[in-house]
Design a protein around this motif. Structure first.
Motif, PDB file in Angstrom:
ATOM      1  N   ARG A  50      -4.081 -56.639  -9.206  1.00  0.00           N
ATOM      2  CA  ARG A  50      -2.911 -55.937  -8.682  1.00  0.00           C
ATOM      3  C   ARG A  50      -1.685 -56.179  -9.552  1.00  0.00           C
ATOM      4  NH1 ARG A  50      -3.403 -55.030  -2.454  1.00  0.00           N
ATOM      5  NH2 ARG A  50      -5.617 -55.404  -2.225  1.00  0.00           N
ATOM      6  N   VAL A  80       0.530 -53.305 -11.368  1.00  0.00           N
ATOM      7  CA  VAL A  80       1.971 -53.162 -11.158  1.00  0.00           C
ATOM      8  C   VAL A  80       2.701 -53.170 -12.496  1.00  0.00           C
ATOM      9  CG1 VAL A  80       4.029 -54.302 -10.231  1.00  0.00           C
ATOM     10  CG2 VAL A  80       1.991 -54.053  -8.811  1.00  0.00           C
ATOM     11  N   ARG A 138       2.950 -45.091  -5.098  1.00  0.00           N
ATOM     12  CA  ARG A 138       2.026 -45.934  -4.340  1.00  0.00           C
ATOM     13  C   ARG A 138       0.796 -46.208  -5.191  1.00  0.00           C
ATOM     14  NH1 ARG A 138       0.445 -40.859  -1.314  1.00  0.00           N
ATOM     15  NH2 ARG A 138      -1.747 -40.591  -1.866  1.00  0.00           N
ATOM     16  N   PHE A 139      -0.004 -47.164  -4.728  1.00  0.00           N
ATOM     17  CA  PHE A 139      -1.251 -47.525  -5.392  1.00  0.00           C
ATOM     18  C   PHE A 139      -2.417 -47.184  -4.471  1.00  0.00           C
ATOM     19  CE2 PHE A 139       1.949 -50.276  -7.217  1.00  0.00           C
ATOM     20  CZ  PHE A 139       1.672 -50.195  -8.571  1.00  0.00           C
ATOM     21  N   ASP A 146      -2.725 -46.146  -0.387  1.00  0.00           N
ATOM     22  CA  ASP A 146      -1.680 -47.158  -0.267  1.00  0.00           C
ATOM     23  C   ASP A 146      -2.252 -48.565  -0.129  1.00  0.00           C
ATOM     24  OD1 ASP A 146       0.892 -48.109  -0.308  1.00  0.00           O
ATOM     25  OD2 ASP A 146       1.339 -47.587   1.765  1.00  0.00           O
ATOM     26  N   GLU A 147      -2.964 -48.965  -1.149  1.00  0.00           N
ATOM     27  CA  GLU A 147      -3.597 -50.286  -1.192  1.00  0.00           C
ATOM     28  C   GLU A 147      -2.759 -51.273  -1.983  1.00  0.00           C
ATOM     29  OE1 GLU A 147      -6.688 -51.419   0.211  1.00  0.00           O
ATOM     30  OE2 GLU A 147      -6.145 -49.687   1.420  1.00  0.00           O
ATOM     31  N   SER A 148      -1.448 -51.175  -1.840  1.00  0.00           N
ATOM     32  CA  SER A 148      -0.550 -52.000  -2.651  1.00  0.00           C
ATOM     33  C   SER A 148      -0.490 -53.444  -2.194  1.00  0.00           C
ATOM     34  CB  SER A 148       0.856 -51.405  -2.636  1.00  0.00           C
ATOM     35  OG  SER A 148       1.375 -51.450  -1.324  1.00  0.00           O
ATOM     36  N   VAL A 175       3.028 -54.680  -2.395  1.00  0.00           N
ATOM     37  CA  VAL A 175       3.679 -54.709  -3.710  1.00  0.00           C
ATOM     38  C   VAL A 175       4.262 -53.338  -3.992  1.00  0.00           C
ATOM     39  CG1 VAL A 175       3.291 -55.033  -6.177  1.00  0.00           C
ATOM     40  CG2 VAL A 175       2.050 -56.438  -4.526  1.00  0.00           C
ATOM     41  N   ASP A 176       5.526 -53.305  -4.404  1.00  0.00           N
ATOM     42  CA  ASP A 176       6.166 -52.050  -4.753  1.00  0.00           C
ATOM     43  C   ASP A 176       5.987 -51.761  -6.234  1.00  0.00           C
ATOM     44  OD1 ASP A 176       7.132 -51.551  -2.184  1.00  0.00           O
ATOM     45  OD2 ASP A 176       8.898 -52.796  -2.519  1.00  0.00           O
ATOM     46  N   CYS A 177       6.149 -50.483  -6.591  1.00  0.00           N
ATOM     47  CA  CYS A 177       6.038 -50.071  -7.994  1.00  0.00           C
ATOM     48  C   CYS A 177       7.182 -50.623  -8.809  1.00  0.00           C
ATOM     49  CB  CYS A 177       6.044 -48.551  -8.093  1.00  0.00           C
ATOM     50  SG  CYS A 177       4.652 -47.780  -7.254  1.00  0.00           S
TER      51      CYS A 177
END
Length: 122
Positions: free
Chosen positions: A74, A78, A97-98, A115-117, A120-122
Motif C-alpha cells: 500500500r 500511495v 481512491r485505490f 476503495d481498498e485504501s 490512506v489518502d492519495c
C-alpha cells in the motif's frame, strides 16, 4: 520475449481493464512505473481518479490476491499515485481512491474491491 508469468500478468490486467470499462470507468493510463512502485491501471470513475492494483493467483485459496496487498505494498502504491498526480495538476485537484481487482483461475475470475485504501489518502 516476455516470460509466461509476464504474459499471464498482461492478460489479466487487460481483462481487468475491459471489465472496469464495461462497468463505466475510463482508462487514463496503465503500467506506470516509478522507482518506488508501479501503478497497474489508472482509471476515471466520474470525477474520481482510481488507482487499480490487479492481483492474480492461480486459485482463490490462501486469501487470494487481495490479501497480498499488505501495508508495504500500500505504501508503494500511495507513493506511485502521488508521483503520478504530481505530474498532472488537473488530476491532482480531483478526488482519488485505490481499488483492487482480485483475479484467480483460468480463465480469470475477477472480483472488484472498491476503495481498498485502508484509510490512506492519495
Amino acid at each position: 520475449m516476455p516470460t509466461p508469468r509476464a504474459q499471464r500478468g498482461a492478460a489479466v490486467e487487460a481483462a481487468a481493464q475491459a471489465y472496469l470499462r464495461a462497468e463505466g470507468l475510463q482508462p487514463i493510463s496503465a503500467n506506470v512505473r516509478y522507482r518506488g512502485g508501479e501503478l497497474d491501471l489508472v482509471m476515471r470513475d466520474g470525477d474520481t481518479t482510481v488507482f487499480v492494483e490487479v492481483r492474480y493467483r492461480a486459485s482463490a485459496g490462501f486469501g487470494g490476491g487481495a490479501a497480498s496487498v499488505d501495508l508495504r505494498k500500500r505504501r508503494k502504491l500511495v507513493l506511485a499515485a502521488q508521483l503520478f498526480l504530481s505530474s498532472d495538476p488537473a488530476l491532482a485537484a480531483r478526488p482519488c481512491r485505490f481499488d483492487v481487482i482480485d483475479a484467480w483461475g483460468e480463465p480469470p475470475q475477477l472480483h472488484w474491491l472498491r476503495d481498498e485504501s485502508g484509510g490512506v489518502d492519495c
